[in-house]
Design a protein around this motif. Structure first.
Motif, PDB file in Angstrom:
ATOM      1  N   ILE A 124       9.680   9.956  16.032  1.00 36.84           N
ATOM      2  CA  ILE A 124      10.204   8.589  16.029  1.00 36.84           C
ATOM      3  C   ILE A 124       9.086   7.589  16.286  1.00 36.84           C
ATOM      4  CG2 ILE A 124      11.671   6.998  17.330  1.00 36.84           C
ATOM      5  CD1 ILE A 124      13.717   9.210  17.562  1.00 36.84           C
ATOM      6  N   GLY A 125       8.227   7.889  17.274  1.00 33.06           N
ATOM      7  CA  GLY A 125       7.079   7.023  17.532  1.00 33.06           C
ATOM      8  C   GLY A 125       6.160   6.959  16.325  1.00 33.06           C
ATOM      9  N   TYR A 126       5.997   8.076  15.629  1.00 33.41           N
ATOM     10  CA  TYR A 126       5.160   8.119  14.433  1.00 33.41           C
ATOM     11  C   TYR A 126       5.724   7.202  13.348  1.00 33.41           C
ATOM     12  CZ  TYR A 126       2.206  10.359  10.854  1.00 33.41           C
ATOM     13  OH  TYR A 126       1.293  10.602   9.873  1.00 33.41           O
ATOM     14  N   VAL A 127       7.049   7.234  13.160  1.00 36.22           N
ATOM     15  CA  VAL A 127       7.707   6.365  12.170  1.00 36.22           C
ATOM     16  C   VAL A 127       7.498   4.892  12.530  1.00 36.22           C
ATOM     17  CG1 VAL A 127       9.952   5.644  11.262  1.00 36.22           C
ATOM     18  CG2 VAL A 127       9.426   8.063  11.474  1.00 36.22           C
ATOM     19  N   ASN A 128       7.636   4.556  13.824  1.00 31.37           N
ATOM     20  CA  ASN A 128       7.476   3.164  14.244  1.00 31.37           C
ATOM     21  C   ASN A 128       6.085   2.646  13.929  1.00 31.37           C
ATOM     22  OD1 ASN A 128      10.079   3.060  15.202  1.00 31.37           O
ATOM     23  ND2 ASN A 128       9.524   3.634  17.286  1.00 31.37           N
ATOM     24  N   VAL A 129       5.042   3.465  14.180  1.00 32.27           N
ATOM     25  CA  VAL A 129       3.671   3.018  13.907  1.00 32.27           C
ATOM     26  C   VAL A 129       3.444   2.897  12.406  1.00 32.27           C
ATOM     27  CG1 VAL A 129       1.229   3.565  14.197  1.00 32.27           C
ATOM     28  CG2 VAL A 129       2.810   3.985  16.065  1.00 32.27           C
ATOM     29  N   LEU A 130       4.004   3.831  11.608  1.00 29.96           N
ATOM     30  CA  LEU A 130       3.880   3.724  10.143  1.00 29.96           C
ATOM     31  C   LEU A 130       4.483   2.416   9.640  1.00 29.96           C
ATOM     32  CD1 LEU A 130       4.767   7.348   8.956  1.00 29.96           C
ATOM     33  CD2 LEU A 130       2.547   6.226   8.791  1.00 29.96           C
ATOM     34  N   ASN A 131       5.659   2.048  10.167  1.00 28.29           N
ATOM     35  CA  ASN A 131       6.290   0.792   9.758  1.00 28.29           C
ATOM     36  C   ASN A 131       5.467  -0.414  10.193  1.00 28.29           C
ATOM     37  OD1 ASN A 131       8.633   1.411   8.252  1.00 28.29           O
ATOM     38  ND2 ASN A 131       9.679   2.088  10.107  1.00 28.29           N
ATOM     39  N   GLN A 132       4.868  -0.337  11.390  1.00 30.02           N
ATOM     40  CA  GLN A 132       4.011  -1.447  11.831  1.00 30.02           C
ATOM     41  C   GLN A 132       2.784  -1.577  10.934  1.00 30.02           C
ATOM     42  OE1 GLN A 132       3.221  -1.587  16.147  1.00 30.02           O
ATOM     43  NE2 GLN A 132       4.966  -0.226  16.401  1.00 30.02           N
ATOM     44  N   LEU A 133       2.206  -0.433  10.527  1.00 29.12           N
ATOM     45  CA  LEU A 133       1.061  -0.491   9.608  1.00 29.12           C
ATOM     46  C   LEU A 133       1.474  -1.087   8.265  1.00 29.12           C
ATOM     47  CD1 LEU A 133      -0.702   2.899  10.352  1.00 29.12           C
ATOM     48  CD2 LEU A 133      -1.788   0.651  10.400  1.00 29.12           C
ATOM     49  N   GLY A 134       2.639  -0.655   7.761  1.00 30.49           N
ATOM     50  CA  GLY A 134       3.126  -1.237   6.509  1.00 30.49           C
ATOM     51  C   GLY A 134       3.318  -2.727   6.625  1.00 30.49           C
ATOM     52  N   MET A 135       3.861  -3.181   7.764  1.00 35.40           N
ATOM     53  CA  MET A 135       4.055  -4.609   7.998  1.00 35.40           C
ATOM     54  C   MET A 135       2.727  -5.347   8.019  1.00 35.40           C
ATOM     55  SD  MET A 135       3.497  -6.567  10.987  1.00 35.40           S
ATOM     56  CE  MET A 135       3.957  -5.558  12.367  1.00 35.40           C
ATOM     57  N   GLN A 136       1.728  -4.787   8.706  1.00 35.14           N
ATOM     58  CA  GLN A 136       0.434  -5.460   8.794  1.00 35.14           C
ATOM     59  C   GLN A 136      -0.233  -5.572   7.427  1.00 35.14           C
ATOM     60  OE1 GLN A 136      -0.952  -7.026  11.266  1.00 35.14           O
ATOM     61  NE2 GLN A 136       0.739  -6.545  12.638  1.00 35.14           N
ATOM     62  N   TYR A 137      -0.108  -4.501   6.619  1.00 33.32           N
ATOM     63  CA  TYR A 137      -0.763  -4.512   5.309  1.00 33.32           C
ATOM     64  C   TYR A 137      -0.095  -5.478   4.332  1.00 33.32           C
ATOM     65  CZ  TYR A 137      -4.266  -0.868   5.905  1.00 33.32           C
ATOM     66  OH  TYR A 137      -5.377  -0.162   6.279  1.00 33.32           O
ATOM     67  N   HIS A 138       1.117  -5.981   4.632  1.00 34.82           N
ATOM     68  CA  HIS A 138       1.708  -7.008   3.780  1.00 34.82           C
ATOM     69  C   HIS A 138       0.756  -8.190   3.628  1.00 34.82           C
ATOM     70  CE1 HIS A 138       5.935  -5.432   4.780  1.00 34.82           C
ATOM     71  NE2 HIS A 138       5.741  -5.267   3.491  1.00 34.82           N
ATOM     72  N   LEU A 139       0.026  -8.474   4.682  1.00 36.73           N
ATOM     73  CA  LEU A 139      -0.791  -9.687   4.708  1.00 36.73           C
ATOM     74  C   LEU A 139      -2.153  -9.503   4.065  1.00 36.73           C
ATOM     75  CD1 LEU A 139       0.058 -10.759   8.346  1.00 36.73           C
ATOM     76  CD2 LEU A 139       0.940 -11.753   6.251  1.00 36.73           C
ATOM     77  N   SER A 140      -2.517  -8.237   3.733  1.00 40.66           N
ATOM     78  CA  SER A 140      -3.875  -8.051   3.214  1.00 40.66           C
ATOM     79  C   SER A 140      -3.970  -7.043   2.072  1.00 40.66           C
ATOM     80  CB  SER A 140      -4.804  -7.595   4.357  1.00 40.66           C
ATOM     81  OG  SER A 140      -4.319  -6.407   4.954  1.00 40.66           O
ATOM     82  N   ASN A 141      -3.029  -6.091   1.957  1.00 37.17           N
ATOM     83  CA  ASN A 141      -3.124  -5.082   0.908  1.00 37.17           C
ATOM     84  C   ASN A 141      -1.728  -4.537   0.620  1.00 37.17           C
ATOM     85  OD1 ASN A 141      -3.541  -2.541  -0.500  1.00 37.17           O
ATOM     86  ND2 ASN A 141      -5.703  -2.783  -0.001  1.00 37.17           N
ATOM     87  N   ALA A 142      -1.127  -5.004  -0.449  1.00 28.38           N
ATOM     88  CA  ALA A 142       0.267  -4.660  -0.741  1.00 28.38           C
ATOM     89  C   ALA A 142       0.444  -3.172  -1.036  1.00 28.38           C
ATOM     90  CB  ALA A 142       0.765  -5.483  -1.931  1.00 28.38           C
ATOM     91  N   ASP A 143      -0.517  -2.561  -1.744  1.00 20.63           N
ATOM     92  CA  ASP A 143      -0.365  -1.155  -2.102  1.00 20.63           C
ATOM     93  C   ASP A 143      -0.442  -0.244  -0.880  1.00 20.63           C
ATOM     94  OD1 ASP A 143      -0.090  -1.903  -4.711  1.00 20.63           O
ATOM     95  OD2 ASP A 143      -2.186  -1.563  -5.240  1.00 20.63           O
ATOM     96  N   SER A 144      -1.329  -0.556   0.076  1.00 19.41           N
ATOM     97  CA  SER A 144      -1.378   0.223   1.325  1.00 19.41           C
ATOM     98  C   SER A 144      -0.077   0.065   2.100  1.00 19.41           C
ATOM     99  CB  SER A 144      -2.559  -0.242   2.182  1.00 19.41           C
ATOM    100  OG  SER A 144      -3.780   0.036   1.535  1.00 19.41           O
ATOM    101  N   CYS A 145       0.437  -1.151   2.084  1.00 23.11           N
ATOM    102  CA  CYS A 145       1.732  -1.395   2.728  1.00 23.11           C
ATOM    103  C   CYS A 145       2.808  -0.488   2.129  1.00 23.11           C
ATOM    104  CB  CYS A 145       2.115  -2.860   2.554  1.00 23.11           C
ATOM    105  SG  CYS A 145       3.870  -3.147   2.385  1.00 23.11           S
ATOM    106  N   PHE A 146       2.815  -0.362   0.814  1.00 19.47           N
ATOM    107  CA  PHE A 146       3.817   0.443   0.125  1.00 19.47           C
ATOM    108  C   PHE A 146       3.728   1.914   0.539  1.00 19.47           C
ATOM    109  CE2 PHE A 146       4.984   3.118  -3.513  1.00 19.47           C
ATOM    110  CZ  PHE A 146       6.292   2.714  -3.701  1.00 19.47           C
ATOM    111  N   LEU A 147       2.514   2.455   0.594  1.00 17.68           N
ATOM    112  CA  LEU A 147       2.352   3.865   0.918  1.00 17.68           C
ATOM    113  C   LEU A 147       2.792   4.171   2.343  1.00 17.68           C
ATOM    114  CD1 LEU A 147      -1.028   4.693  -0.834  1.00 17.68           C
ATOM    115  CD2 LEU A 147       1.270   5.328  -1.524  1.00 17.68           C
ATOM    116  N   PHE A 148       2.377   3.365   3.309  1.00 16.01           N
ATOM    117  CA  PHE A 148       2.791   3.603   4.704  1.00 16.01           C
ATOM    118  C   PHE A 148       4.307   3.455   4.849  1.00 16.01           C
ATOM    119  CE2 PHE A 148      -1.723   2.617   5.719  1.00 16.01           C
ATOM    120  CZ  PHE A 148      -1.996   3.735   6.478  1.00 16.01           C
ATOM    121  N   THR A 149       4.875   2.468   4.138  1.00 12.63           N
ATOM    122  CA  THR A 149       6.314   2.218   4.262  1.00 12.63           C
ATOM    123  C   THR A 149       7.137   3.345   3.661  1.00 12.63           C
ATOM    124  OG1 THR A 149       5.940  -0.168   4.215  1.00 12.63           O
ATOM    125  CG2 THR A 149       8.151   0.604   3.672  1.00 12.63           C
ATOM    126  N   VAL A 150       6.731   3.852   2.481  1.00 11.23           N
ATOM    127  CA  VAL A 150       7.456   4.954   1.843  1.00 11.23           C
ATOM    128  C   VAL A 150       7.404   6.206   2.719  1.00 11.23           C
ATOM    129  CG1 VAL A 150       7.416   6.545  -0.116  1.00 11.23           C
ATOM    130  CG2 VAL A 150       7.228   4.092  -0.499  1.00 11.23           C
TER     131      VAL A 150
END
Length: 622
Positions: free
Chosen positions: A39-65
């Protein structure tokens, strides 16, 4: 291009008051490696996806999926909702508003199920942005109003501040709502003043620059916008930087002359770097037309190629909007990873060849060092082993001594208790024997002598019973004693005790009110239980006044039976009652507690006013 202005507000919901973008992403990746629970791992993945929205959309997509897949497998609804929310923003960045709306609605349903009002508010606001971009303004207004209604009741009002900023952008061009727009901006300033590090201040300052532009201070407004853009890009907030630069084009449309082509080229370069190319269709079209008019063949061809690719992708999305889009980005990422892997492999081969030349020298040096270290380690190990053996020997000796001291203390306590019982319970028969001897010597009358002899008989019998109980207690203290509960008829036990104590009770005119049902059977050891009953009854009799009635009552409670001895004892205080079964001076009561502990029962005393109650509980044999 106003989509950047809308979506950037949506992204800032997640940006919060963070430090530089690269630093935050680095810290999150470090924490990701340290996470053990899924669960903690999922939360950090979602936070990384959120952060990458502002700088790299494709990285955001991979972490979010990845976060969505793990959360779905675990059934972790909060993680699923956050991932769907990130995916909706990702598809908005890819100009695919239909999928953005679809994922946004799925996230809304989950957040409502979880009762997460803050995220319900921000998802509703996102929906208003997507519908506004799609041209369904009535629906956009409804979603925005719902977000406003929820946001003003949230304890964390930073989200409400974002909703107000979106409100000001949404109705900024409506001349009938200028008063409410000004109010919304002012209210957002008041709220965001509580969060000085928030990136939302970019938009508050941009509103101020827009105000300068409307008042004719164009140069001042353009300078401020450039400062905001450079600051945002420097912090890694590429999306925010692009949105700031978009203000320049808006100023030129409102009458301010400026060469917007360099700004558009800079916007396109930033968008290409961050993966926002799908939102660049108007910008690329404008650059293509500009260089076509200028007869610049190289740039016309370059922008024409990008324009063709964007149009082709949009056609693909129209034909198979979800599967093609996902496949495209996953295959593109797989290709990128393969190229990266190939490059890494080549670098590894080159490094391996270079290392071979130095390996022999290093092996020789390391062998010598290892021999020295081995000798030193062996000598240290021998010293450590000898020291360890001495420590273990000392520890064993200390443990043996400690155990012997403990056993001596137990034996000493047992001896003291035994002496106290003998001194207490054998005093009465010895005194009676002395009385008989004195009366014989003084030629006492036959009736008086007979009375004393009867007392000697009764006390001697009681003493024999006590002596048997003491032997039983001694056995219970010895090693190897095994407690085996038996059925103990409580009424018969009390009748036997009262019969033995009859002379004492008659002499002091004390009666016993026995309220014990004949079918009550206790699970206990008979001799231990009789010792407890006799000792408690003797105790209440000794402190009861003459001409008094002692209550003995048994109460059934579920699987246990509660026995209560009640009497009047004004000389016993509440403090004495509380310590009765732990005080070493009343040794008989301490032994009673030992017996109750062995039989799995409890015993205590209560004093209320002048009334004393001695209570014990034991399991029912039934």
């Amino acid at each position: 291009m106003r989509i950047f202005h809308y979506i950037s507000i949506l992204l800032l919901i997640f940006a919060g008051s963070l430090s530089a973008q690269d630093k935050v992403i680095h810290e999150l990746k470090q924490s990701l490696a340290a996470k053990k629970d899924s669960i903690g791992y999922v939360n950090v993945l979602n936070q990384l996806g959120m952060q990458y929205h502002l700088s790299n959309a494709d990285s955001c997509f991979l972490f979010t999926v990845k976060a969505r897949d793990i959360a779905t497998r675990l059934g972790y609804k909060k993680g699923m909702a956050d991932a769907l929310n990130n995916l909706s923003i990702f598809y908005a960045l890819k100009a695919n508003m239909k999928l953005a709306i679809e994922y946004d609605y799925k996230a809304l349903l989950l957040y409502r199920y979880l009762g997460d009002s803050a995220n319900v508010c921000q998802v509703l606001m996102n929906s208003s942005i997507y519908h506004n971009y799609e041209g369904t303004k009535p629906a956009a207004g409804i979603f925005l109003q719902q977000a406003m209604n929820i946001g003003k009741h949230l304890p964390n009002d930073s989200i409400y501040g974002l909703v107000l900023i979106n409100y000001a952008i949404h109705f900024g061009g409506d001349t009938l709502r200028q008063d409410s727009v000004i109010w919304a901006i002012q209210k957002a300033k008041e709220i965001l003043a509580k969060y000085p590090g928030s990136r939302n201040h970019y938009y508050i300052e941009a509103f101020e620059a827009d105000g300068w532009m409307k008042r004719g201070e164009a140069d001042k407004a353009v300078k401020k916008i450039n400062q905001l853009a450079n600051r945002a890009i420097g912090e890694g907030l590429i999306f925010v930087g692009i949105d700031m630069l978009e203000h320049i084009e808006t100023y030129t449309k409102n009458g301010h002359y400026a060469d917007v082509i360099p700004y558009k080229e800079k916007i396109f370069a930033l968008a290409k770097q961050a993966g926002y190319t799908e939102l660049m269709l108007p910008t690329i079209t404008s650059l293509y037309r500009y260089y076509a008019d200028k007869k610049d063949a190289a740039k016309t061809a370059a922008y024409g190629k990008v324009l063709y690719e964007l149009v082709r992708r949009r056609q693909e999305m129209k034909s198979n909007i979800q599967v093609n889009h996902l496949d495209y980005f996953l295959k593109e990422q797989a290709l990128t990873e393969w190229q990266l892997s190939n490059k890494v492999q080549k670098e590894k081969i080159a490094k391996t060849n270079m290392k071979k030349e130095h390996r022999q020298i290093l092996i020789g040096l390391l062998s010598g060092v290892l021999l020295l270290l081995g000798g030193f380690t062996f000598s240290r190990y021998r010293s450590y082993r000898n020291l360890r053996q001495q420590e273990l020997m000392l520890a064993d000796m200390n443990a043996v001594i400690s155990e012997k001291n403990k056993q001596l203390q137990i034996n000493d306590d047992f001896k003291n208790k035994l002496i106290a019982i003998i001194a207490n319970d054998f005093r009465e028969p010895l005194n009676n024997i002395i009385k008989v001897a004195v009366m014989f010597r003084n030629n006492a009358g036959k009736e008086a002598l007979q009375e004393v002899i009867d007392q000697v008989d009764i006390s001697s019998r009681n003493t024999l019973v006590v002596f048997d109980n003491i032997l039983r207690w001694i056995k219970s203290q010895l090693s190897g004693f095994v407690y085996s509960p038996m059925a103990c008829p409580l009424l018969l036990f009390f009748e036997e005790i009262l019969q033995g104590m009859a002379p004492v009770l008659i002499n002091r005119q004390i009666s016993a009110g026995l309220d014990v049902a004949g079918d009550i059977l206790l699970a206990g050891e008979p001799e231990m239980l009789q010792f407890v009953n006799r000792s408690l009854l003797q105790y209440v009799v000794s402190f009861s006044p003459d001409n008094h009635t002692i209550g003995i009552m048994a109460i059934k409670e579920a699987h246990r039976v509660k026995v209560v001895f009640t009497s009047t004892a004004p000389q016993i205080t509440a403090e004495m009652a509380a310590r009765l079964f732990v005080h070493q001076e009343v040794i008989t009561m301490v032994i009673c507690k030992d017996f109750m502990d062995k039989m799995g029962g409890q015993i205590w005393a209560e004093k209320t006013g002048t009334q004393l109650q001695l209570i014990y509980t034991l399991p029912s044999f039934n």
